[in-house]
Design a protein around this motif. Structure first.
Motif, short mmCIF file in Angstrom:
data_model
loop_
_atom_site.label_atom_id
_atom_site.label_comp_id
_atom_site.label_asym_id
_atom_site.label_seq_id
_atom_site.Cartn_x
_atom_site.Cartn_y
_atom_site.Cartn_z
N MET A 97 0.85 -1.19 0.00
CA MET A 97 0.00 0.00 0.00
C MET A 97 0.88 1.23 0.00
SD MET A 97 -3.01 1.05 2.71
CE MET A 97 -3.56 -0.63 2.84
N SER A 98 0.56 2.20 -0.84
CA SER A 98 1.37 3.41 -0.94
C SER A 98 1.18 4.29 0.30
CB SER A 98 0.96 4.20 -2.18
OG SER A 98 -0.36 4.67 -2.06
N SER A 99 2.10 5.24 0.49
CA SER A 99 2.00 6.14 1.64
C SER A 99 0.73 6.98 1.57
CB SER A 99 3.24 7.04 1.69
OG SER A 99 3.36 7.78 0.49
N GLU A 100 0.33 7.34 0.36
CA GLU A 100 -0.90 8.13 0.21
C GLU A 100 -2.11 7.30 0.64
OE1 GLU A 100 -3.54 10.36 -3.29
OE2 GLU A 100 -1.71 9.26 -3.80
N ALA A 101 -2.15 6.02 0.26
CA ALA A 101 -3.25 5.15 0.66
C ALA A 101 -3.27 4.95 2.17
CB ALA A 101 -3.14 3.82 -0.07
N GLU A 102 -2.10 4.79 2.77
CA GLU A 102 -2.01 4.64 4.23
C GLU A 102 -2.58 5.86 4.93
OE1 GLU A 102 -1.16 2.24 6.11
OE2 GLU A 102 0.09 0.83 4.97
N GLN A 103 -2.25 7.05 4.43
CA GLN A 103 -2.74 8.29 5.03
C GLN A 103 -4.26 8.40 4.90
OE1 GLN A 103 -0.89 11.76 3.42
NE2 GLN A 103 -1.90 13.18 4.82
N LEU A 104 -4.79 8.07 3.74
CA LEU A 104 -6.24 8.12 3.54
C LEU A 104 -6.96 7.10 4.40
CD1 LEU A 104 -6.18 8.53 -0.34
CD2 LEU A 104 -7.08 10.21 1.29
N LYS A 105 -6.33 5.93 4.57
CA LYS A 105 -6.93 4.90 5.41
C LYS A 105 -7.01 5.38 6.86
CE LYS A 105 -4.41 1.74 6.99
NZ LYS A 105 -3.43 0.65 7.12
N ALA A 106 -5.95 6.02 7.33
CA ALA A 106 -5.96 6.55 8.70
C ALA A 106 -7.06 7.60 8.86
CB ALA A 106 -4.59 7.14 9.02
N GLN A 107 -7.26 8.44 7.86
CA GLN A 107 -8.33 9.44 7.90
C GLN A 107 -9.70 8.76 7.98
OE1 GLN A 107 -7.85 11.97 4.47
NE2 GLN A 107 -5.86 12.76 5.15
N GLN B 297 -15.78 8.10 2.06
CA GLN B 297 -15.05 8.90 1.08
C GLN B 297 -13.54 8.65 1.18
OE1 GLN B 297 -15.84 13.09 1.41
NE2 GLN B 297 -14.70 13.62 -0.44
N SER B 298 -13.03 8.60 2.42
CA SER B 298 -11.58 8.38 2.62
C SER B 298 -11.16 6.98 2.17
CB SER B 298 -11.21 8.60 4.08
OG SER B 298 -11.41 9.94 4.46
N PHE B 299 -11.97 5.97 2.54
CA PHE B 299 -11.62 4.60 2.16
C PHE B 299 -11.68 4.42 0.64
CE2 PHE B 299 -13.14 3.32 6.59
CZ PHE B 299 -11.85 3.25 7.09
N THR B 300 -12.64 5.10 0.00
CA THR B 300 -12.75 5.03 -1.47
C THR B 300 -11.52 5.63 -2.13
OG1 THR B 300 -15.17 5.17 -1.36
CG2 THR B 300 -14.14 5.70 -3.47
N LEU C 28 -8.94 -2.40 3.02
CA LEU C 28 -9.65 -1.17 2.66
C LEU C 28 -11.10 -1.46 2.31
CD1 LEU C 28 -6.92 0.63 0.51
CD2 LEU C 28 -7.58 1.12 2.87
N TYR C 29 -11.33 -2.55 1.55
CA TYR C 29 -12.71 -2.92 1.22
C TYR C 29 -13.47 -3.34 2.47
CZ TYR C 29 -11.94 -2.65 -3.82
OH TYR C 29 -11.70 -2.20 -5.10
N ASP D 211 -18.82 -4.78 -1.02
CA ASP D 211 -17.43 -4.59 -0.58
C ASP D 211 -16.92 -5.84 0.15
OD1 ASP D 211 -16.99 -2.18 -1.69
OD2 ASP D 211 -17.07 -1.00 0.15
N ALA D 212 -17.80 -6.50 0.92
CA ALA D 212 -17.40 -7.72 1.61
C ALA D 212 -17.04 -8.82 0.60
CB ALA D 212 -18.52 -8.19 2.53
N GLU D 213 -17.84 -8.92 -0.47
CA GLU D 213 -17.54 -9.91 -1.51
C GLU D 213 -16.20 -9.61 -2.17
OE1 GLU D 213 -19.07 -12.55 -2.06
OE2 GLU D 213 -21.23 -12.38 -1.78
N GLU D 214 -15.90 -8.32 -2.43
CA GLU D 214 -14.62 -7.94 -3.04
C GLU D 214 -13.47 -8.25 -2.10
OE1 GLU D 214 -12.21 -6.71 -6.08
OE2 GLU D 214 -14.39 -7.05 -6.09
N CYS D 215 -13.69 -8.02 -0.81
CA CYS D 215 -12.67 -8.33 0.20
C CYS D 215 -12.33 -9.82 0.17
CB CYS D 215 -13.18 -7.91 1.59
SG CYS D 215 -12.10 -8.39 2.95
N ILE D 216 -13.36 -10.67 0.10
CA ILE D 216 -13.16 -12.13 0.07
C ILE D 216 -12.46 -12.54 -1.22
CG2 ILE D 216 -14.37 -14.34 -0.06
CD1 ILE D 216 -16.52 -13.07 1.78
N LYS D 217 -12.82 -11.89 -2.31
CA LYS D 217 -12.20 -12.19 -3.60
C LYS D 217 -10.70 -11.91 -3.57
CE LYS D 217 -12.45 -10.88 -8.50
NZ LYS D 217 -13.10 -9.98 -9.48
N ILE D 218 -10.32 -10.80 -2.93
CA ILE D 218 -8.90 -10.44 -2.87
C ILE D 218 -8.13 -11.37 -1.93
CG2 ILE D 218 -7.28 -8.61 -2.16
CD1 ILE D 218 -9.47 -6.60 -2.99
N ASN D 219 -8.75 -11.67 -0.77
CA ASN D 219 -8.06 -12.52 0.22
C ASN D 219 -9.06 -13.52 0.80
OD1 ASN D 219 -6.47 -13.72 2.11
ND2 ASN D 219 -5.88 -11.86 3.18
#
Length: 575
Positions: free
Chosen positions: A1-11, A26-29, A42-43, A62-70
């Protein structure tokens, strides 16, 4: 995860904690968009935010996408279950929680959610008028149930019936079915009496008609029915604590990577390897493995480098790492195999790298290795004895007028002895028979390059040029042949061909008048050059006054050639 994504996730986490769910979404998106690779957490966090807003459709997506990724992350299934619970699909929610517990049997959130769904199912059954179990269902939660039934002489025979045992297990999962089962199978009354500690004598089996003697003991008081509590509203939350741990691990891993880079630049590869390995142990980022492989390569541990890159590819595939990073792993394997001398493997992995991501660097390396392999294959094929056998075979084909067979045999000779000029010269002769004069000229040029004194190659080239009506080129080649013919053995053959070339060069063409022919010849560059030469003008002037004087000048080869050309052109007439 990029530093920008980490910052947005924290927000997003901060907004969720403040119950500002719109800002959290909005921040997670934005974090999802900024992440270089799909990130399941994130999802998951955005799914929790949607659920908090009662937008269960978006939460489920979003839960389905989360399961698809991991698919190996239990939290994704609890997110899905919570969204399904919110939708009112209790059966599907139950299945999702059970999937979570298969992955993580100790998952507290899955256990709590499973109980919540079961309570909701019980509440729905009560509302529909289904007979409640009056608290008897609690018996089946008793961990000593099977021991009690096995230790009782009345119930122990029942356990030998697999169908009956399966029925008990079903009732453990759904006590609401107890009342119906009791009506169809009287053995259940005996089971209940044993589990409640009552001394009830039942018929020997279902369908018996004997009286049922009852104990003198007072019947146990029926447990008071208690209305099930309403199911808690499913409001799953992101795991900021888990996120913080991940961010901390990434930060520590990056610090180790920086130390590894410093050691790498100082060519302290053992230290660099240790730091990169520690970075990978702290946080699973394939970049660390690529750095580790680079250090192993520079250290000279090529086999270790290949294994590390293979691991990077495997881990990268599983975590859906950026294809550019995976391409780098394939490329480094190609370089390692090149260093090991396995050119075929090197070419294979360079091609696989280019399939992932095409870069000029890997493309240039591939071309260099392919060129090297081609040269090595040529060198490995060289065999003087087999070359001589191929030459003799070619000569036999040539004598039999089998020109294609001769070309094939001489080609084999060239492969077996690429430095032998005879192979190219012989193949040129066969090409000429097949009227492939340009190929013949090319082969003669190679033969002359291999052996500049090979007079036969010059003569064969001149013949091919003559056939192509390149008379100027033919005469120039014959001039070179004369210079190389130190013994004079080929002088007669060279002279005959020269005369033919002169004649054909200045011969009147079809449909051309004599005047037109003379006009064309007078504009010939070589004729004009000779006639403009002061020395030749002097010689021609002397010959005009005294023709016998020309004999002395003809002793000079260059003067002789020029006079013969003028004779052939008709500028000088002998009669």
């Amino acid at each position: 995860m990029s530093s920008e994504a980490e910052q947005l996730k924290a927000q997003g986490n901060a907004a969720f904690a403040a119950k500002d769910y719109d800002s959290a979404i909005q921040s997670f998106t934005a974090a999802i968009a900024a992440s270089p690779t799909p990130n399941h957490i994130l999802y998951s966090n955005r799914s929790g935010s949607y659920a908090a807003k009662h937008d269960y459709t978006s939460a489920l997506a979003d839960a389905e996408e989360c399961i698809k990724i991991n698919p190996a992350w239990a939290k994704g299934y609890t997110r899905k279950a919570a969204a399904l619970h919110g939708h009112g699909d209790l059966v599907a929610a139950l299945d999702a929680y059970e999937e979570a517990l298969k992955i993580d049997p100790a998952n507290a959130q899955a256990k709590s959610g499973l109980k919540s769904v079961n309570d909701a199912i019980a509440a729905e059954a009560a509302e529909d008028g289904t007979t409640p179990d009056m608290g008897l269902g609690q018996m089946f939660d008793d961990s000593t149930m099977w021991a009690k039934l096995a230790g009782n002489s009345q119930t122990s025979p029942y356990l030998a019936d697999p169908a009956f045992v399966e029925k008990l297990k079903k009732m453990q999962k759904n006590p609401q079915s107890m009342s119906q089962e009791m009506m169809s199978d009287p053995r259940l009354m005996q089971v209940i009496s044993v589990l409640l500690g009552l001394n009830m004598q039942m018929p020997n089996g279902p369908g018996g008609d004997a009286d049922v003697p009852m104990s003198d003991a007072k019947p146990a008081e029926e447990p008071a029915t208690k209305a099930p509590e309403p199911a808690p509203e499913p409001v799953p939350e992101p795991e900021p604590e888990e996120e913080d741990k991940s961010a901390k691990a990434k930060k520590e891993a990056d610090a180790e990577k920086a130390l590894g880079n410093a050691s790498y630049k100082s060519r302290q590869f053992d230290d660099a390897i240790a730091h990169y390995q520690k970075a990978w142990d702290l946080f699973k980022d394939v970049t660390y493995l690529n750095n580790l492989a680079a250090a192993e390569f520079e250290k000279g541990d090529l086999e270790g480098c290949i294994k590390t890159c293979e691991k990077a590819i495997e881990e990268g595939r599983e975590s859906r790492t950026d294809y550019k990073i995976i391409a780098k792993s394939f490329g480094r394997i190609g370089t390692a195999y090149h260093k090991l001398g396995d050119l075929e493997k090197s070419i294979e992995y360079y091609n696989r790298s280019l399939t992932e991501h095409r870069t000029p660097d890997v493309l240039n390396k591939l071309r260099a290795v392919e060129k090297e392999k081609k040269q090595k294959d040529i060198e490995a094929y060289i065999d003087p004895e087999k070359a001589e056998a191929a030459r003799e075979e070619g000569n036999a084909f040539f004598k039999a007028a089998d020109w294609p067979g001769a070309v094939k045999a001489y080609t084999e000779m060239i492969k077996r002895a690429p430095e032998d000029a005879r192979g190219y010269s012989n193949r040129a002769a066969a090409y000429s028979k097949l009227l492939s004069f340009p190929e013949a000229v090319k082969d003669c040029d190679i033969a002359i390059q291999k052996d500049p004194n090979f007079v036969r190659a010059y003569i064969r080239k001149a013949n091919a040029q003559f056939a192509m009506r390149d008379y100027v080129g033919c005469l120039e080649t014959l001039k070179e042949a004369t210079a190389k013919d130190s013994t004079g053995q080929s002088a007669h053959e060279i002279e005959q061909l020269r005369q033919k070339a002169y004649t054909q060069r200045f011969q009147r063409q079809a449909g051309e008048t004599e005047e037109q022919a003379m006009e064309r010849i007078s504009k010939d560059p070589e004729v004009v050059s000779i006639l403009s030469d002061p020395v030749m003008q002097s010689i021609l002037g002397q010959a005009k006054d005294n023709p016998m004087a020309l004999n002395n000048h003809m002793k000079n080869p260059e003067v002789r050639r020029k006079i013969e050309l003028l004779v052939a052109a008709g500028v000088i007439r002998t009669r």
